[in-house]
Design a protein around this motif. Structure first.
Motif, PDB file in Angstrom:
ATOM      1  N   ARG A  41      57.439  31.433  36.481  1.00  0.00           N
ATOM      2  CA  ARG A  41      56.672  30.950  35.336  1.00  0.00           C
ATOM      3  C   ARG A  41      55.204  30.750  35.713  1.00  0.00           C
ATOM      4  NH1 ARG A  41      57.632  28.531  30.288  1.00  0.00           N
ATOM      5  NH2 ARG A  41      55.908  27.205  29.636  1.00  0.00           N
ATOM      6  N   ALA A  42      54.952  30.224  36.910  1.00  0.00           N
ATOM      7  CA  ALA A  42      53.569  30.035  37.353  1.00  0.00           C
ATOM      8  C   ALA A  42      52.855  31.386  37.439  1.00  0.00           C
ATOM      9  CB  ALA A  42      53.539  29.323  38.700  1.00  0.00           C
ATOM     10  N   GLU A  43      53.548  32.397  37.955  1.00  0.00           N
ATOM     11  CA  GLU A  43      52.958  33.739  38.047  1.00  0.00           C
ATOM     12  C   GLU A  43      52.692  34.306  36.652  1.00  0.00           C
ATOM     13  OE1 GLU A  43      51.344  37.183  39.526  1.00  0.00           O
ATOM     14  OE2 GLU A  43      51.796  35.332  40.592  1.00  0.00           O
ATOM     15  N   GLN A  44      53.628  34.104  35.734  1.00  0.00           N
ATOM     16  CA  GLN A  44      53.437  34.588  34.369  1.00  0.00           C
ATOM     17  C   GLN A  44      52.239  33.907  33.703  1.00  0.00           C
ATOM     18  OE1 GLN A  44      57.375  33.747  32.808  1.00  0.00           O
ATOM     19  NE2 GLN A  44      57.830  35.934  32.701  1.00  0.00           N
ATOM     20  N   MET A  45      52.064  32.630  33.949  1.00  0.00           N
ATOM     21  CA  MET A  45      50.927  31.913  33.369  1.00  0.00           C
ATOM     22  C   MET A  45      49.613  32.448  33.939  1.00  0.00           C
ATOM     23  SD  MET A  45      52.204  29.911  31.149  1.00  0.00           S
ATOM     24  CE  MET A  45      50.850  28.830  30.779  1.00  0.00           C
ATOM     25  N   ARG A  46      49.570  32.729  35.241  1.00  0.00           N
ATOM     26  CA  ARG A  46      48.353  33.313  35.833  1.00  0.00           C
ATOM     27  C   ARG A  46      48.061  34.677  35.220  1.00  0.00           C
ATOM     28  NH1 ARG A  46      50.498  30.816  40.482  1.00  0.00           N
ATOM     29  NH2 ARG A  46      51.591  32.710  41.107  1.00  0.00           N
ATOM     30  N   GLN A  47      49.103  35.494  35.042  1.00  0.00           N
ATOM     31  CA  GLN A  47      48.911  36.819  34.458  1.00  0.00           C
ATOM     32  C   GLN A  47      48.402  36.721  33.025  1.00  0.00           C
ATOM     33  OE1 GLN A  47      52.696  38.753  34.963  1.00  0.00           O
ATOM     34  NE2 GLN A  47      52.351  39.135  37.137  1.00  0.00           N
ATOM     35  N   ARG A  48      48.967  35.810  32.254  1.00  0.00           N
ATOM     36  CA  ARG A  48      48.519  35.642  30.865  1.00  0.00           C
ATOM     37  C   ARG A  48      47.084  35.146  30.799  1.00  0.00           C
ATOM     38  NH1 ARG A  48      53.072  33.671  26.622  1.00  0.00           N
ATOM     39  NH2 ARG A  48      54.472  35.390  26.976  1.00  0.00           N
ATOM     40  N   GLU A  49      46.736  34.240  31.710  1.00  0.00           N
ATOM     41  CA  GLU A  49      45.371  33.719  31.730  1.00  0.00           C
ATOM     42  C   GLU A  49      44.378  34.840  32.027  1.00  0.00           C
ATOM     43  OE1 GLU A  49      42.891  30.855  34.708  1.00  0.00           O
ATOM     44  OE2 GLU A  49      44.858  30.132  34.060  1.00  0.00           O
ATOM     45  N   CYS A  50      44.706  35.676  32.987  1.00  0.00           N
ATOM     46  CA  CYS A  50      43.811  36.791  33.324  1.00  0.00           C
ATOM     47  C   CYS A  50      43.764  37.817  32.191  1.00  0.00           C
ATOM     48  CB  CYS A  50      44.255  37.447  34.633  1.00  0.00           C
ATOM     49  SG  CYS A  50      43.894  36.439  36.092  1.00  0.00           S
ATOM     50  N   ALA A  51      44.885  38.060  31.537  1.00  0.00           N
ATOM     51  CA  ALA A  51      44.901  38.993  30.414  1.00  0.00           C
ATOM     52  C   ALA A  51      44.045  38.458  29.262  1.00  0.00           C
ATOM     53  CB  ALA A  51      46.331  39.235  29.954  1.00  0.00           C
ATOM     54  N   ASN A  69      43.802  42.808  38.524  1.00  0.00           N
ATOM     55  CA  ASN A  69      44.080  42.627  39.950  1.00  0.00           C
ATOM     56  C   ASN A  69      43.024  41.749  40.605  1.00  0.00           C
ATOM     57  OD1 ASN A  69      46.479  44.058  40.052  1.00  0.00           O
ATOM     58  ND2 ASN A  69      45.443  46.000  40.452  1.00  0.00           N
ATOM     59  N   HIS A  70      41.767  41.981  40.276  1.00  0.00           N
ATOM     60  CA  HIS A  70      40.678  41.171  40.837  1.00  0.00           C
ATOM     61  C   HIS A  70      40.814  39.710  40.385  1.00  0.00           C
ATOM     62  CE1 HIS A  70      36.771  40.060  42.364  1.00  0.00           C
ATOM     63  NE2 HIS A  70      36.450  39.593  41.163  1.00  0.00           N
ATOM     64  N   CYS A  71      41.124  39.503  39.113  1.00  0.00           N
ATOM     65  CA  CYS A  71      41.290  38.158  38.578  1.00  0.00           C
ATOM     66  C   CYS A  71      42.448  37.440  39.274  1.00  0.00           C
ATOM     67  CB  CYS A  71      41.533  38.223  37.074  1.00  0.00           C
ATOM     68  SG  CYS A  71      41.798  36.619  36.293  1.00  0.00           S
ATOM     69  N   LEU A  72      43.575  38.114  39.432  1.00  0.00           N
ATOM     70  CA  LEU A  72      44.733  37.498  40.084  1.00  0.00           C
ATOM     71  C   LEU A  72      44.442  37.182  41.548  1.00  0.00           C
ATOM     72  CD1 LEU A  72      47.573  39.606  38.480  1.00  0.00           C
ATOM     73  CD2 LEU A  72      47.103  37.186  38.077  1.00  0.00           C
ATOM     74  N   ASP A  73      43.705  38.064  42.227  1.00  0.00           N
ATOM     75  CA  ASP A  73      43.319  37.795  43.613  1.00  0.00           C
ATOM     76  C   ASP A  73      42.401  36.578  43.700  1.00  0.00           C
ATOM     77  OD1 ASP A  73      44.827  39.926  44.493  1.00  0.00           O
ATOM     78  OD2 ASP A  73      43.106  41.304  44.642  1.00  0.00           O
ATOM     79  N   THR A  74      41.487  36.472  42.744  1.00  0.00           N
ATOM     80  CA  THR A  74      40.567  35.339  42.719  1.00  0.00           C
ATOM     81  C   THR A  74      41.312  34.032  42.488  1.00  0.00           C
ATOM     82  OG1 THR A  74      38.847  36.780  41.822  1.00  0.00           O
ATOM     83  CG2 THR A  74      38.486  34.416  41.611  1.00  0.00           C
ATOM     84  N   VAL A  75      42.265  34.051  41.562  1.00  0.00           N
ATOM     85  CA  VAL A  75      43.054  32.856  41.262  1.00  0.00           C
ATOM     86  C   VAL A  75      43.885  32.462  42.495  1.00  0.00           C
ATOM     87  CG1 VAL A  75      44.938  31.943  39.848  1.00  0.00           C
ATOM     88  CG2 VAL A  75      43.099  33.234  38.783  1.00  0.00           C
ATOM     89  N   ALA A  76      44.476  33.460  43.168  1.00  0.00           N
ATOM     90  CA  ALA A  76      45.301  33.179  44.344  1.00  0.00           C
ATOM     91  C   ALA A  76      44.459  32.617  45.483  1.00  0.00           C
ATOM     92  CB  ALA A  76      46.013  34.452  44.795  1.00  0.00           C
ATOM     93  N   ALA A  77      43.210  33.074  45.607  1.00  0.00           N
ATOM     94  CA  ALA A  77      42.331  32.595  46.678  1.00  0.00           C
ATOM     95  C   ALA A  77      41.944  31.135  46.432  1.00  0.00           C
ATOM     96  CB  ALA A  77      41.097  33.465  46.760  1.00  0.00           C
ATOM     97  N   LYS A  78      41.836  30.738  45.182  1.00  0.00           N
ATOM     98  CA  LYS A  78      41.475  29.367  44.854  1.00  0.00           C
ATOM     99  C   LYS A  78      42.579  28.374  45.199  1.00  0.00           C
ATOM    100  CE  LYS A  78      38.264  30.429  41.120  1.00  0.00           C
ATOM    101  NZ  LYS A  78      37.994  30.304  39.678  1.00  0.00           N
ATOM    102  N   GLN A  79      43.819  28.846  45.183  1.00  0.00           N
ATOM    103  CA  GLN A  79      44.953  27.948  45.422  1.00  0.00           C
ATOM    104  C   GLN A  79      45.227  27.918  46.853  1.00  0.00           C
ATOM    105  OE1 GLN A  79      48.037  29.465  42.960  1.00  0.00           O
ATOM    106  NE2 GLN A  79      47.106  28.672  41.116  1.00  0.00           N
TER     107      GLN A  79
END
Length: 79
Positions: A41-51, A69-79
């Protein structure tokens, strides 16, 4: 031929529209799978936010995958 067109029109009218994958609800899965459901669910929320960001910035379809992909990488780097 006319019957075929009528049957085709009825079949298209009756079919349900395709929907995107629903969000996983960790409370509706078995307890042993709850942790995996929470991660999904956390991954789905990140994907929806980037979309949503891509939609708001009106990213072209040809550039959307790179943007996401860039957005998801950026979000993952922040966490």
């Amino acid at each position: 031929m006319k019957q075929f067109m009528i049957i085709t029109a009825i079949a298209l009218a009756v079919t349900a529209p395709a929907r995107s994958q629903a969000l996983v609800d960790p409370n509706k899965v078995a307890p042993e799978y709850r942790e995996a459901a929470e991660k999904r669910r956390a991954e789905q929320m990140r994907q929806r936010e980037c979309a949503l960001k891509a939609d708001l910035e009106k990213v072209l379809p040809r550039d959307r995958t790179v943007y996401l992909n860039h957005c998801l990488d950026t979000v993952a780097a922040k966490q």
